[in-house]
Design a protein around this motif. Structure first.
Motif, short mmCIF file in Angstrom:
data_model
loop_
_atom_site.label_atom_id
_atom_site.label_comp_id
_atom_site.label_asym_id
_atom_site.label_seq_id
_atom_site.Cartn_x
_atom_site.Cartn_y
_atom_site.Cartn_z
N ARG A 7 0.61 -1.13 -0.17
CA ARG A 7 -0.14 -0.06 -0.15
C ARG A 7 1.02 1.35 -0.01
O ARG A 7 1.81 1.34 0.75
CB ARG A 7 -0.83 0.05 1.15
N ARG A 8 0.51 2.29 -0.75
CA ARG A 8 1.37 3.48 -0.79
C ARG A 8 0.85 4.43 0.43
O ARG A 8 -0.05 4.54 0.72
CB ARG A 8 0.82 4.14 -2.19
N LEU A 9 1.82 4.68 0.91
CA LEU A 9 1.95 5.54 2.20
C LEU A 9 2.56 6.98 2.09
O LEU A 9 3.51 7.16 1.63
CB LEU A 9 2.50 4.67 3.43
N TYR A 10 1.89 7.99 2.56
CA TYR A 10 2.13 9.22 2.43
C TYR A 10 2.65 9.89 3.72
O TYR A 10 2.16 9.85 4.65
CB TYR A 10 1.23 10.24 1.87
N SER A 11 3.64 10.88 3.85
CA SER A 11 4.09 11.33 5.05
C SER A 11 3.36 12.79 5.37
O SER A 11 2.62 13.17 4.48
CB SER A 11 5.69 11.78 4.91
N GLU A 12 3.59 13.45 6.40
CA GLU A 12 3.06 14.68 6.52
C GLU A 12 3.69 15.71 5.74
O GLU A 12 2.75 16.65 5.35
CB GLU A 12 3.33 15.09 8.11
#
Length: 238
Positions: free
Chosen positions: A38-43
């Motif tokens: 799954r693609r995860l994005y940071s702040e």
């Protein structure tokens, strides 16, 4: 803290497909992938997404935004892009304002018509199309009149101060000649639309010169159908 594609979409008020589209265009790529892929994005990615949405609302292209993020000093490039976008938006605003004025003029013209027809709408459209050109012509006539008036007033003052009235007489003669020349020049600039047969015609100079008129009409006889009455003034089209 990491965010999924759906969470980024919800925070930024866009669809999941929009986030995926920016990913496919390499504008906003995820910082990491989970064990399950799954693609995860940071702040930081979320803040970047908010900037992308803001710039898109200002009609910046995807390519411009992508190029901006690749710059070492994006603030300088952003200022240039904002200046360019401002000019384009102002130009678009002027175009829209011009179209709005034409629309309002057309509505006013149609309200004044006793009977509406395709030909009458064409007459109004022609007048609207030539409105700016007519405005310039009339401005030139007014400017010429102001110059003549100023010369006569100056000659009159000179006559009272010196008792010599010859300059005033010369000014009156000059005003007559130049006034006739201005009238003839204006005559060469304009044509008239017959309200009955909708023909655009040019009257004889004598009929033009002595006819009763308003700022937008002149009482003439149509050279095509012979109708006598107020004809709408428009600029000649070469």
């Amino acid at each position: 803290m990491s965010y999924t594609t759906g969470e980024v979409a919800r925070i930024c008020g866009v669809t999941v497909r929009t986030v995926q589209y920016y990913d496919s265009r390499n504008v906003l790529s995820p910082s990491e992938l989970s064990e399950g892929g799954r693609r995860l994005y940071s702040e930081e990615d979320v803040q970047k997404m908010k900037i992308i949405c803001f710039l898109r609302d200002l009609d910046f292209s995807i390519k411009s935004i992508a190029d901006l993020f690749e710059e070492e000093q994006p603030e300088d490039v952003l200022l240039l892009l904002l200046d360019q976008q401002e000019k384009e938006l102002r130009k678009e605003l002027e175009d829209k304002q011009g179209k709005l004025e034409q629309l309002c003029s057309l509505k006013r013209g149609l309200k004044n018509l006793e009977m509406m027809s395709v030909a009458s709408i064409g007459d109004i459209a022609r007048v609207m199309r030539n409105k700016k050109q007519l405005f310039k012509m009339r401005g030139a006539m007014v400017a010429g009149g102001i110059v003549l008036d100023a010369a006569q007033i100056g000659a009159l003052i000179w006559g009272f101060k010196t008792g010599s009235w010859m300059p005033l007489i010369l000014c009156f003669c000059m005003a007559f000649v130049l006034g006739a020349a201005l009238a003839y020049q204006y005559y060469r600039w304009v044509a008239y639309i017959c309200p009955k047969c909708h023909t655009v015609f040019v009257p004889g100079f004598k009929a033009f010169f002595f006819a009763r008129h308003t700022p937008s009409t002149r009482t003439l006889t149509c050279t095509n159908c012979g109708h006598s009455g107020s004809c709408v003034e428009t600029a000649r089209e070469e």
